[in-house]
Design a protein around this motif. Sequence first.
Motif, PDB file in Angstrom:
ATOM      1  N   ASN A 161       0.834  -1.092   0.087  1.00 34.26           N
ATOM      2  CA  ASN A 161       0.068  -0.079  -0.001  1.00 34.26           C
ATOM      3  C   ASN A 161       0.961   1.289  -0.082  1.00 34.26           C
ATOM      4  O   ASN A 161       0.294   2.386  -0.454  1.00 34.26           O
ATOM      5  CB  ASN A 161      -0.955   0.001   1.228  1.00 34.26           C
ATOM      6  CG  ASN A 161      -2.209  -1.154   1.058  1.00 34.26           C
ATOM      7  OD1 ASN A 161      -2.295  -1.547   0.223  1.00 34.26           O
ATOM      8  ND2 ASN A 161      -2.680  -1.395   2.155  1.00 34.26           N
ATOM      9  N   LEU A 162       2.104   1.080   0.768  1.00 39.88           N
ATOM     10  CA  LEU A 162       2.847   2.371   0.648  1.00 39.88           C
ATOM     11  C   LEU A 162       3.768   2.631  -0.546  1.00 39.88           C
ATOM     12  O   LEU A 162       3.898   3.766  -1.134  1.00 39.88           O
ATOM     13  CB  LEU A 162       3.695   2.156   1.835  1.00 39.88           C
ATOM     14  CG  LEU A 162       3.328   2.454   3.269  1.00 39.88           C
ATOM     15  CD1 LEU A 162       4.531   1.943   4.313  1.00 39.88           C
ATOM     16  CD2 LEU A 162       3.134   4.000   3.586  1.00 39.88           C
ATOM     17  N   TYR A 163       4.223   1.417  -1.069  1.00 39.10           N
ATOM     18  CA  TYR A 163       5.125   1.775  -2.135  1.00 39.10           C
ATOM     19  C   TYR A 163       4.852   1.169  -3.614  1.00 39.10           C
ATOM     20  O   TYR A 163       5.485   1.278  -4.624  1.00 39.10           O
ATOM     21  CB  TYR A 163       6.572   1.078  -1.798  1.00 39.10           C
ATOM     22  CG  TYR A 163       7.054   1.626  -0.350  1.00 39.10           C
ATOM     23  CD1 TYR A 163       7.297   2.902  -0.210  1.00 39.10           C
ATOM     24  CD2 TYR A 163       7.131   0.736   0.617  1.00 39.10           C
ATOM     25  CE1 TYR A 163       7.637   3.528   1.032  1.00 39.10           C
ATOM     26  CE2 TYR A 163       7.626   1.213   1.992  1.00 39.10           C
ATOM     27  CZ  TYR A 163       7.913   2.730   1.843  1.00 39.10           C
ATOM     28  OH  TYR A 163       8.256   3.036   3.159  1.00 39.10           O
ATOM     29  N   ALA A 164       3.610   0.353  -3.493  1.00 41.55           N
ATOM     30  CA  ALA A 164       3.316  -0.389  -4.833  1.00 41.55           C
ATOM     31  C   ALA A 164       1.825  -0.369  -4.875  1.00 41.55           C
ATOM     32  O   ALA A 164       1.345  -1.614  -4.838  1.00 41.55           O
ATOM     33  CB  ALA A 164       4.012  -1.631  -5.263  1.00 41.55           C
ATOM     34  N   PRO A 165       0.964   0.627  -4.560  1.00 39.21           N
ATOM     35  CA  PRO A 165      -0.330   0.350  -4.413  1.00 39.21           C
ATOM     36  C   PRO A 165      -1.280  -0.148  -5.543  1.00 39.21           C
ATOM     37  O   PRO A 165      -2.159  -0.882  -5.461  1.00 39.21           O
ATOM     38  CB  PRO A 165      -0.967   1.882  -4.089  1.00 39.21           C
ATOM     39  CG  PRO A 165      -0.010   2.727  -4.784  1.00 39.21           C
ATOM     40  CD  PRO A 165       1.269   1.859  -4.599  1.00 39.21           C
ATOM     41  N   GLU A 166      -0.495  -0.312  -6.822  1.00 41.83           N
ATOM     42  CA  GLU A 166      -1.246  -1.137  -7.944  1.00 41.83           C
ATOM     43  C   GLU A 166      -1.105  -2.488  -7.750  1.00 41.83           C
ATOM     44  O   GLU A 166      -1.457  -3.330  -8.582  1.00 41.83           O
ATOM     45  CB  GLU A 166      -0.529  -0.724  -8.998  1.00 41.83           C
ATOM     46  CG  GLU A 166       1.122  -1.024  -9.516  1.00 41.83           C
ATOM     47  CD  GLU A 166       1.976  -0.160  -8.788  1.00 41.83           C
ATOM     48  OE1 GLU A 166       3.017  -0.403  -8.658  1.00 41.83           O
ATOM     49  OE2 GLU A 166       1.633   0.785  -7.980  1.00 41.83           O
ATOM     50  N   GLN A 167      -0.267  -2.923  -6.825  1.00 46.17           N
ATOM     51  CA  GLN A 167       0.298  -4.432  -6.788  1.00 46.17           C
ATOM     52  C   GLN A 167      -0.484  -4.989  -5.490  1.00 46.17           C
ATOM     53  O   GLN A 167      -0.331  -4.503  -4.360  1.00 46.17           O
ATOM     54  CB  GLN A 167       1.849  -4.749  -6.504  1.00 46.17           C
ATOM     55  CG  GLN A 167       2.430  -4.382  -7.874  1.00 46.17           C
ATOM     56  CD  GLN A 167       2.339  -5.398  -8.938  1.00 46.17           C
ATOM     57  OE1 GLN A 167       2.016  -6.282  -8.641  1.00 46.17           O
ATOM     58  NE2 GLN A 167       2.429  -4.862 -10.087  1.00 46.17           N
ATOM     59  N   ARG A 168      -1.301  -5.862  -5.614  1.00 47.49           N
ATOM     60  CA  ARG A 168      -1.978  -6.358  -4.528  1.00 47.49           C
ATOM     61  C   ARG A 168      -2.367  -8.104  -4.857  1.00 47.49           C
ATOM     62  O   ARG A 168      -3.664  -7.960  -5.061  1.00 47.49           O
ATOM     63  CB  ARG A 168      -3.338  -5.624  -3.935  1.00 47.49           C
ATOM     64  CG  ARG A 168      -3.835  -6.180  -2.789  1.00 47.49           C
ATOM     65  CD  ARG A 168      -3.045  -6.404  -1.577  1.00 47.49           C
ATOM     66  NE  ARG A 168      -3.728  -7.451  -0.543  1.00 47.49           N
ATOM     67  CZ  ARG A 168      -4.503  -6.794   0.288  1.00 47.49           C
ATOM     68  NH1 ARG A 168      -5.115  -5.754   0.099  1.00 47.49           N
ATOM     69  NH2 ARG A 168      -5.181  -7.758   1.206  1.00 47.49           N
ATOM     70  N   PRO A 169      -1.608  -8.886  -4.859  1.00 43.77           N
ATOM     71  CA  PRO A 169      -2.081 -10.310  -5.251  1.00 43.77           C
ATOM     72  C   PRO A 169      -2.992 -11.011  -4.369  1.00 43.77           C
ATOM     73  O   PRO A 169      -3.019 -10.496  -2.911  1.00 43.77           O
ATOM     74  CB  PRO A 169      -0.740 -11.014  -5.240  1.00 43.77           C
ATOM     75  CG  PRO A 169       0.274 -10.264  -4.259  1.00 43.77           C
ATOM     76  CD  PRO A 169      -0.182  -8.749  -4.395  1.00 43.77           C
TER      77      PRO A 169
END
Length: 309
Positions: free
Chosen positions: A49-57
Amino acid sequence: MAAALRHGGLLEASLTLEELFQALVAIGRASLSAGRLFEGHVNAVKLLNLYAPEQRPDGLLGIWGADGPDPVRIEGTVLRGQKLFASGANVLDHVIVTARNEDQVQLLLFSRPQLAGRLFPEEWRVSGMQATASGRCNLDGLSPDHAVCIGGVGDYLIEPHFQGGVWRYGAVQLGGMQALTAITAEQLQQRQQEKAPLQAMRLHRMVTGCETARLWLWQAAQAVERPEATADDAEASILARLLTAREAVALINAMDEALGAASFATAHPADRIRRDLSFYIRQANPDGLALGAMARILDTPALRERWIG
């Protein structure tokens, strides 16, 4: 254990801070190993959420940061080294690993299939926290290009999100402390010893130890997790985590005095929790945490005013 975490709804839930605190304590009370895996999942989600909000597997996530004699690092186009204490090595769906890139740290996200043949949970042979299967992960020769980079180089160590997050460890450990207190109270009542002065004193120590840890941890969580939190707020979390460990040691000692040798039987409900909690509070490097915290408090006027006056 992992199936219960996956199907319990908490992995996908958007929890308030109070709900997260309560969930960490409740899962830790039920199983410290499950609490450790859930805390790792929460940590990984926070980093995404802090550093790559587009990534959430989807699935159960974790983060492996502990290096051994052969630390993980990026050398040219390949990774070298191995991770130790890889909690959930037999069950995680995705994992963030830390890798040295010269003198900084880069976070890399891998899926479980990418680590096939590189995980060795069977090497985890310890007396406590056995169910976390925190074995070894061999990353030697794997290309970092196969991973998803999370944030920039050095982002992982930014406070108050690095050491400031150790309040979550303490919340899980508090759950274990509460479980031991409940077992002690129940067994003293069964023996009709709860009103014996020495036994009542021991139980009183355990109850107040749990509440002391809870108050410190909740204060730390509120400080660290507020939107305007600063690096200095990490000290509240570190001090709360260290206090929880001390209270846990005192609580275990009081329980051992109260229940006696019977509680060391492997079938006794306190035995596994005692072993798990005794192991868990030794992670990771509490002496280093304490020394670093006191050095910063003494050297920083605002911190000195806050904690010493």
